[in-house]
Design a protein around this motif. Structure first.
Motif, short mmCIF file in Angstrom:
data_model
loop_
_atom_site.label_atom_id
_atom_site.label_comp_id
_atom_site.label_asym_id
_atom_site.label_seq_id
_atom_site.Cartn_x
_atom_site.Cartn_y
_atom_site.Cartn_z
N LEU A 1 55.62 9.32 39.33
CA LEU A 1 54.55 10.20 39.84
C LEU A 1 53.52 9.36 40.57
CD1 LEU A 1 53.09 12.98 39.89
CD2 LEU A 1 51.95 12.23 37.77
N PHE A 2 53.30 9.67 41.83
CA PHE A 2 52.30 9.00 42.65
C PHE A 2 51.06 9.86 42.72
CE2 PHE A 2 55.98 6.65 43.76
CZ PHE A 2 55.54 5.44 44.24
N ASP A 3 49.94 9.36 42.22
CA ASP A 3 48.65 10.05 42.28
C ASP A 3 47.77 9.24 43.23
OD1 ASP A 3 46.36 11.52 41.88
OD2 ASP A 3 46.04 10.85 39.81
N LEU A 4 47.74 9.66 44.49
CA LEU A 4 47.06 8.91 45.54
C LEU A 4 45.91 9.73 46.10
CD1 LEU A 4 50.22 7.72 47.52
CD2 LEU A 4 49.16 6.66 45.53
N ALA A 5 44.84 9.06 46.42
CA ALA A 5 43.70 9.70 47.09
C ALA A 5 43.18 8.76 48.17
CB ALA A 5 42.60 10.02 46.10
N PHE A 6 42.85 9.35 49.30
CA PHE A 6 42.31 8.60 50.43
C PHE A 6 40.99 9.21 50.84
CE2 PHE A 6 46.82 7.82 50.42
CZ PHE A 6 46.90 6.46 50.66
N SER B 1 48.43 2.38 53.42
CA SER B 1 47.16 1.64 53.48
C SER B 1 46.89 1.00 54.83
CB SER B 1 47.08 0.60 52.36
OG SER B 1 48.04 -0.41 52.55
N ARG B 2 47.90 0.90 55.69
CA ARG B 2 47.61 0.41 57.03
C ARG B 2 46.81 1.45 57.83
NH1 ARG B 2 53.82 0.86 58.55
NH2 ARG B 2 53.85 -0.99 57.28
N ARG B 3 46.83 2.69 57.33
CA ARG B 3 46.05 3.75 57.97
C ARG B 3 44.67 3.89 57.33
NH1 ARG B 3 51.21 4.09 58.45
NH2 ARG B 3 52.23 5.21 60.13
N SER B 4 44.64 3.71 55.99
CA SER B 4 43.37 3.79 55.26
C SER B 4 43.55 3.19 53.87
CB SER B 4 42.93 5.25 55.13
OG SER B 4 41.78 5.37 54.32
N GLU B 5 42.55 2.48 53.39
CA GLU B 5 42.58 1.97 52.03
C GLU B 5 42.45 3.16 51.07
OE1 GLU B 5 42.78 -1.05 50.15
OE2 GLU B 5 43.80 -1.53 52.02
N PRO B 6 43.27 3.20 50.03
CA PRO B 6 43.19 4.32 49.09
C PRO B 6 41.95 4.27 48.21
CG PRO B 6 44.82 2.73 48.35
CD PRO B 6 44.34 2.27 49.70
N ASP B 7 41.44 5.45 47.86
CA ASP B 7 40.40 5.55 46.84
C ASP B 7 41.02 5.48 45.45
OD1 ASP B 7 38.31 5.87 48.68
OD2 ASP B 7 38.47 8.05 48.65
N ARG B 8 42.26 5.96 45.36
CA ARG B 8 43.00 5.94 44.10
C ARG B 8 44.47 5.71 44.43
NH1 ARG B 8 41.73 10.55 42.47
NH2 ARG B 8 43.58 11.70 43.13
N PHE B 9 45.09 4.81 43.69
CA PHE B 9 46.52 4.54 43.84
C PHE B 9 47.06 4.31 42.43
CE2 PHE B 9 50.51 2.77 44.89
CZ PHE B 9 50.77 3.01 46.24
N ASP B 10 47.39 5.40 41.75
CA ASP B 10 47.90 5.34 40.38
C ASP B 10 49.33 5.86 40.36
OD1 ASP B 10 45.41 4.46 39.45
OD2 ASP B 10 44.71 6.50 39.14
N VAL B 11 50.19 5.13 39.72
CA VAL B 11 51.61 5.48 39.68
C VAL B 11 52.06 5.44 38.21
CG1 VAL B 11 53.92 4.91 40.53
CG2 VAL B 11 51.91 4.45 41.96
N THR B 12 52.77 6.48 37.79
CA THR B 12 53.26 6.57 36.42
C THR B 12 54.77 6.75 36.44
OG1 THR B 12 51.19 7.61 35.71
CG2 THR B 12 53.09 7.81 34.23
N ALA B 13 55.48 5.85 35.80
CA ALA B 13 56.93 5.97 35.66
C ALA B 13 57.22 6.41 34.23
CB ALA B 13 57.61 4.65 35.95
#
Length: 145
Positions: free
Chosen positions: A93-98, A62-74
């Motif tokens: 599982l990291f489901d990230l979108a920028f 996030s120091r590079r860009s704020e995420p549009d989605r930051f969902d994590v499932t354990a």
């Protein structure tokens, strides 16, 4: 090898049968236990594993860009063998979108390295679980009991 040590403590108070409140040194509290609307201790462990790496990955991307989605499932398999319980096959599982663009591209390129750095060096929770650090359950001594 350089080694430093600093204590971490959480106290637990029983609120009612199978309902507890954990409090850290700063006074933050979390209510959990068995019952409707509560996270179980096993779910707290999964949340701690996911949360620990999430903090790392979030800081590194996030120091590079704020995420549009930051969902994590354990998730894990809850296994009972010969009457003893354990979790196996713990996965996070990291489901990230920028966003599109140069900054989003920079964040996306950092995800893999951030996951590796968290897993190999920074996430205290998953590293402790993987190492298999012993846990001691100790009864407090009471005066005059």
């Amino acid at each position: 090898m350089t080694r430093t040590s600093s204590p971490r403590t959480v106290t637990l108070a029983r609120e009612s049968e199978a309902v507890y409140v954990a409090t850290n040194a700063a006074g933050a509290q979390l209510r959990f236990g068995r019952g409707e609307g509560l996270l179980s201790p096993v779910e707290l462990l999964l949340a701690a594993i996911a949360g620990c790496s999430s903090v790392d990955v979030d800081a590194m991307t996030s120091r590079r860009s704020e995420p549009d989605r930051f969902d994590v499932t354990a998730s894990a398999q809850y296994v009972t063998e010969d009457g003893a319980n354990i979790l196996e096959d713990i996965r996070v599982l990291f489901d990230l979108a920028f966003p599109e663009g140069e900054e989003g591209d920079a964040a996306r390129k950092r995800i893999g390295a951030a996951l590796r750095a968290s897993h190999e060096k920074y996430c205290t929770v998953s590293r402790t679980v993987e190492k298999g650090v012993p846990v001691a359950l100790i009864e407090a001594e009471r005066q005059g009991a």
